[in-house]
Design a protein around this motif. Structure first.
Motif, PDB file in Angstrom:
ATOM      1  N   GLU A 181       0.921  -1.303  -0.087  1.00  0.00           N
ATOM      2  CA  GLU A 181       0.128  -0.120  -0.068  1.00  0.00           C
ATOM      3  C   GLU A 181       0.652   1.199  -0.016  1.00  0.00           C
ATOM      4  OE1 GLU A 181      -3.549   1.901   2.730  1.00  0.00           O
ATOM      5  OE2 GLU A 181      -2.920   0.021   3.333  1.00  0.00           O
ATOM      6  N   LEU A 182       1.845   1.155   0.778  1.00  0.00           N
ATOM      7  CA  LEU A 182       2.826   2.227   0.923  1.00  0.00           C
ATOM      8  C   LEU A 182       3.626   2.717  -0.627  1.00  0.00           C
ATOM      9  CD1 LEU A 182       4.389   4.577   2.394  1.00  0.00           C
ATOM     10  CD2 LEU A 182       5.762   3.201   3.269  1.00  0.00           C
ATOM     11  N   LEU A 195       2.192   4.698  -3.163  1.00  0.00           N
ATOM     12  CA  LEU A 195       2.397   6.008  -3.373  1.00  0.00           C
ATOM     13  C   LEU A 195       3.699   6.509  -3.977  1.00  0.00           C
ATOM     14  CD1 LEU A 195       1.245   6.736   0.564  1.00  0.00           C
ATOM     15  CD2 LEU A 195      -0.167   6.755  -1.754  1.00  0.00           C
ATOM     16  N   GLN A 196       4.727   5.733  -4.457  1.00  0.00           N
ATOM     17  CA  GLN A 196       5.985   5.930  -4.857  1.00  0.00           C
ATOM     18  C   GLN A 196       5.770   6.979  -6.176  1.00  0.00           C
ATOM     19  OE1 GLN A 196       8.198   2.971  -5.846  1.00  0.00           O
ATOM     20  NE2 GLN A 196      10.077   3.679  -6.458  1.00  0.00           N
ATOM     21  N   ALA A 225       4.551   9.959  -5.567  1.00  0.00           N
ATOM     22  CA  ALA A 225       3.551  10.963  -5.144  1.00  0.00           C
ATOM     23  C   ALA A 225       4.144  12.140  -4.304  1.00  0.00           C
ATOM     24  CB  ALA A 225       2.428  10.516  -4.441  1.00  0.00           C
ATOM     25  N   PHE A 226       5.128  11.852  -3.637  1.00  0.00           N
ATOM     26  CA  PHE A 226       5.838  12.876  -2.582  1.00  0.00           C
ATOM     27  C   PHE A 226       6.328  14.212  -3.295  1.00  0.00           C
ATOM     28  CE2 PHE A 226       5.052   8.930  -0.483  1.00  0.00           C
ATOM     29  CZ  PHE A 226       4.717   9.446   0.925  1.00  0.00           C
ATOM     30  N   LEU A 251      -0.060  13.300   2.477  1.00  0.00           N
ATOM     31  CA  LEU A 251       0.633  12.263   1.927  1.00  0.00           C
ATOM     32  C   LEU A 251       1.703  11.854   3.162  1.00  0.00           C
ATOM     33  CD1 LEU A 251       1.401  13.003  -1.813  1.00  0.00           C
ATOM     34  CD2 LEU A 251       0.324  11.161  -0.771  1.00  0.00           C
ATOM     35  N   ARG A 309       0.033  10.029   5.976  1.00  0.00           N
ATOM     36  CA  ARG A 309      -0.389   8.888   5.774  1.00  0.00           C
ATOM     37  C   ARG A 309       0.758   7.736   5.440  1.00  0.00           C
ATOM     38  NH1 ARG A 309      -2.935   6.427   0.058  1.00  0.00           N
ATOM     39  NH2 ARG A 309      -3.551   4.478   0.759  1.00  0.00           N
ATOM     40  N   GLY A 310       1.737   8.304   4.804  1.00  0.00           N
ATOM     41  CA  GLY A 310       2.996   7.418   4.246  1.00  0.00           C
ATOM     42  C   GLY A 310       3.616   7.118   5.873  1.00  0.00           C
ATOM     43  N   SER A 325       9.527  -0.608   0.676  1.00  0.00           N
ATOM     44  CA  SER A 325       9.140   0.585   1.355  1.00  0.00           C
ATOM     45  C   SER A 325      10.515   1.444   1.387  1.00  0.00           C
ATOM     46  CB  SER A 325       8.859   0.769   2.431  1.00  0.00           C
ATOM     47  OG  SER A 325       9.394  -0.079   3.460  1.00  0.00           O
TER      48      SER A 325
END
Length: 598
Positions: free
Chosen positions: A42-43, A46-47, A49-50, A63, A66-67, A116
């Protein structure tokens, strides 16, 4: 045939790890590994996105919040599984099945954690101003600021994603050198006259009241270590070379620099600590051991006399219940909450104190995760030092418990503060013992206190200097066992002084100091913590009522504050060289008091 261990008369506790998992076959193990993989997946979604959210502070802040929460959840699962494997294996180093299980868990956890890997790297692509703007725009994320601060300390030393992944993937294989070292050390059999001792028993025998028994244990230990030194030297050389390669790629300026970053400590503070302790050698260790030799009717002490009792009378023994009472009463005198927190470890099966074959030597308190209690590991023999070790490890356990509400990531305490509660716990118990002592008993207790301080301050700084010299020399190539021994004898001789004779066989004693293999440059934290605690004890003497809440707040803060921030309420600044000199002067006053009694 091994001689039986002779602990106190009571049955000593052996822990139950059922709060973690029931066995290697417990289905919860696979469930937690699967959950960690799912959370990391799930983490991983997000790759990118930051970095994409740059220029959108509120979105970036959400973000980050949540991360980091996902990262902590996955960490909790992996650390619980890893803790179980490590704890179970530490009492069964002679069991190949547990060794394989620990290695397999380490490898699987590494692969899951690799998902991660991008996260901290991507956070560190952001500028400080961007992160601060994001935390301000999304206030809920501000709780992670201390963790983000610690992550960003590594920013100048990070590599590309592919290189970081390579190091992560090969880490379990490198760790097998540590496994080889641990298993070899755990299987060590020390012949002492007609007895066969474990490493823990042999080291304990060096404090025996009988000089002949001390000598036999020391010589037997030297012979046992010498037989395994080629393995120990190869492991030490290989791990040091591995570290040098990684340090070179990460552009760390010195071998200890990576540890300083992890500890959030200024290199200058450590250098000031080292300089102050080395300058105090003549006034502390050299002077004390000369006094001890005089009391024992000798011109010089053999190295196996260094921790010997001053009289030949058998040392006072402390049964488990007596030790429990001493520790809890001492903690209660500081504040009731410390005693009630420590008491639960006795009431529950969370302590493993019984020495036995296959159990590794030493002592520790393993914090696991913030939603699971720590476990305390001892080899309890019933002597005064064992009582103080119990107080030390329970100090850690109380610290870890009080910091747990911070969450796993923020409860994790840098080594600059991690030894504070443990050494303070020892100090509380010692004060209680000394308060009731008179005459020769007071003299002998004071000698024990000084020796513990020398072992924690002078000896650990000598260990730090040994590591530094070894790592510097290893740059030129692999060192032979004889070359390692030469460094060891020179550094230890410098620290112990002319009143200690380093007899043949002592040259291999470096090989049982597991910190050199497990955690390079960890050892200065003990000296840091001891002198820091001396300053805290002085603060408590000045204001006993005001001290306890400040101290509890320090422990409950975990790693949420830097050591400078955490100590500011006490008016202490370890960045000041005078701070360390004052700490050494306080230890010197103990030697003054001892000299007055002899």
């Amino acid at each position: 045939m091994n001689a039986p261990v002779k602990p106190p008369a009571e049955t000593l506790p052996v822990w139950s790890l059922a709060d973690l998992y029931a066995s290697r076959e417990d289905p919860r193990l696979e469930a937690d590994l699967a959950a960690a993989a799912a959370i990391n997946g799930e983490l991983a979604a997000l790759q990118g996105a930051f970095v994409t959210a740059r220029g959108q502070p509120a979105a970036l802040g959400a973000l980050i919040d949540r991360g980091v929460a996902l990262y902590q959840d996955a960490t909790d699962k992996l650390w619980a599984v890893g803790a179980y494997a490590s704890l179970a294996a530490s009492v069964a180093r002679d069991d190949a099945a547990w060794a394989r299980f620990e290695a397999d868990i380490r490898a699987r956890s590494s692969q899951i954690g690799a998902q991660s890997l991008f996260f901290t790297l991507e956070l560190n692509e952001l500028e400080d101003a961007e992160i601060e703007a994001a935390l301000a725009a999304h206030p809920a994320a501000a709780r992670w600021r201390p963790w983000l601060r610690r992550v960003r300390l590594a920013r100048p030393h990070e590599l590309s994603h592919d290189l970081e992944r390579l190091l992560l993937d090969r880490a379990p294989a490198v760790a097998n050198w540590v496994r080889l070292y641990d298993e070899t050390l755990a299987k060590l059999q020390v012949r002492a006259r007609r007895e066969t001792l474990t490493l823990a028993e042999a080291l304990n025998r060096l404090s025996d009241a009988d000089a002949a028994r001390r000598k036999a244990a020391a010589q037997g230990l030297a012979k046992a270590l010498e037989a395994k030194v080629p393995t120990f030297a190869l492991a030490f050389n290989t791990l040091t070379f591995e570290k040098q390669v990684e340090d070179r790629w990460r552009k760390y300026p010195t071998p200890a620099a990576a540890r300083h970053v992890a500890n959030e400590v200024d290199a200058e503070a450590v250098q000031a600590l080292e300089a102050a302790v080395v300058a105090s050698y003549p006034r502390l260790s050299h002077r004390y051991y000369a006094l001890k030799a005089r009391v024992m009717g000798k011109t010089r002490l053999d190295h196996w006399d260094r921790n010997a009792p001053l009289t030949a009378a058998p040392p006072r023994r402390y049964g488990w219940e007596a030790a429990r009472g001493l520790v809890l009463e001492s903690f209660e005198a500081l504040a009731p909450r410390f005693a009630t927190t420590a008491a639960r470890f006795f009431d529950e099966p969370w302590i493993d104190a019984a020495p036995r074959s296959g159990k590794q030597s030493g002592a520790y308190s393993h914090p696991v995760t913030s939603d699971r209690h720590p476990y305390v590991f001892l080899n309890y023999m019933g002597e005064r030092r064992d009582v103080l070790t119990l107080a030390h490890e329970l100090g850690h356990a109380v610290h870890q418990t009080l910091a747990a509400p911070q969450g796993t990531l923020l409860a994790d305490t840098p080594l600059t503060l991690a030894e504070t509660a443990s050494i303070f716990g020892e100090g509380l118990v010692f004060e209680r013992l000394l308060a009731d002592a008179k005459g020769l008993e007071r003299r002998d207790l004071l000698a024990g206190k000084i020796e513990d301080a020398l072992n924690t301050v002078v000896r650990q700084i000598a260990f730090h200097r040994f590591e530094t010299r070894f790592h510097d020399a290893r740059v030129q190539g692999e060192l032979s066992a004889g070359e390692i021994a030469g460094i060891w004898l020179e550094v230890m001789g410098e620290s112990l002084g002319p009143a200690i004779r380093l007899n043949p066989g002592y040259e291999v004693y470096w090989s049982y100091v597991s910190h050199f293999v497990h955690a390079p440059f960890y050892v200065y934290a003990y000296a840091f913590g001891n002198l820091l605690v001396e300053a805290l004890i002085e603060a408590r003497r000045r204001d006993p009522q005001g001290f306890a809440p400040l101290y509890e707040d320090l422990l409950a803060g975990g790693g949420a504050r830097t050591y400078v921030e955490a100590l500011a309420p006490f008016g202490l600044d370890p960045r000041d060289p005078a701070f360390w000199s004052a700490g050494c002067a306080r230890l010197e006053r103990l030697v003054d008091e001892f000299e007055a009694l002899v």
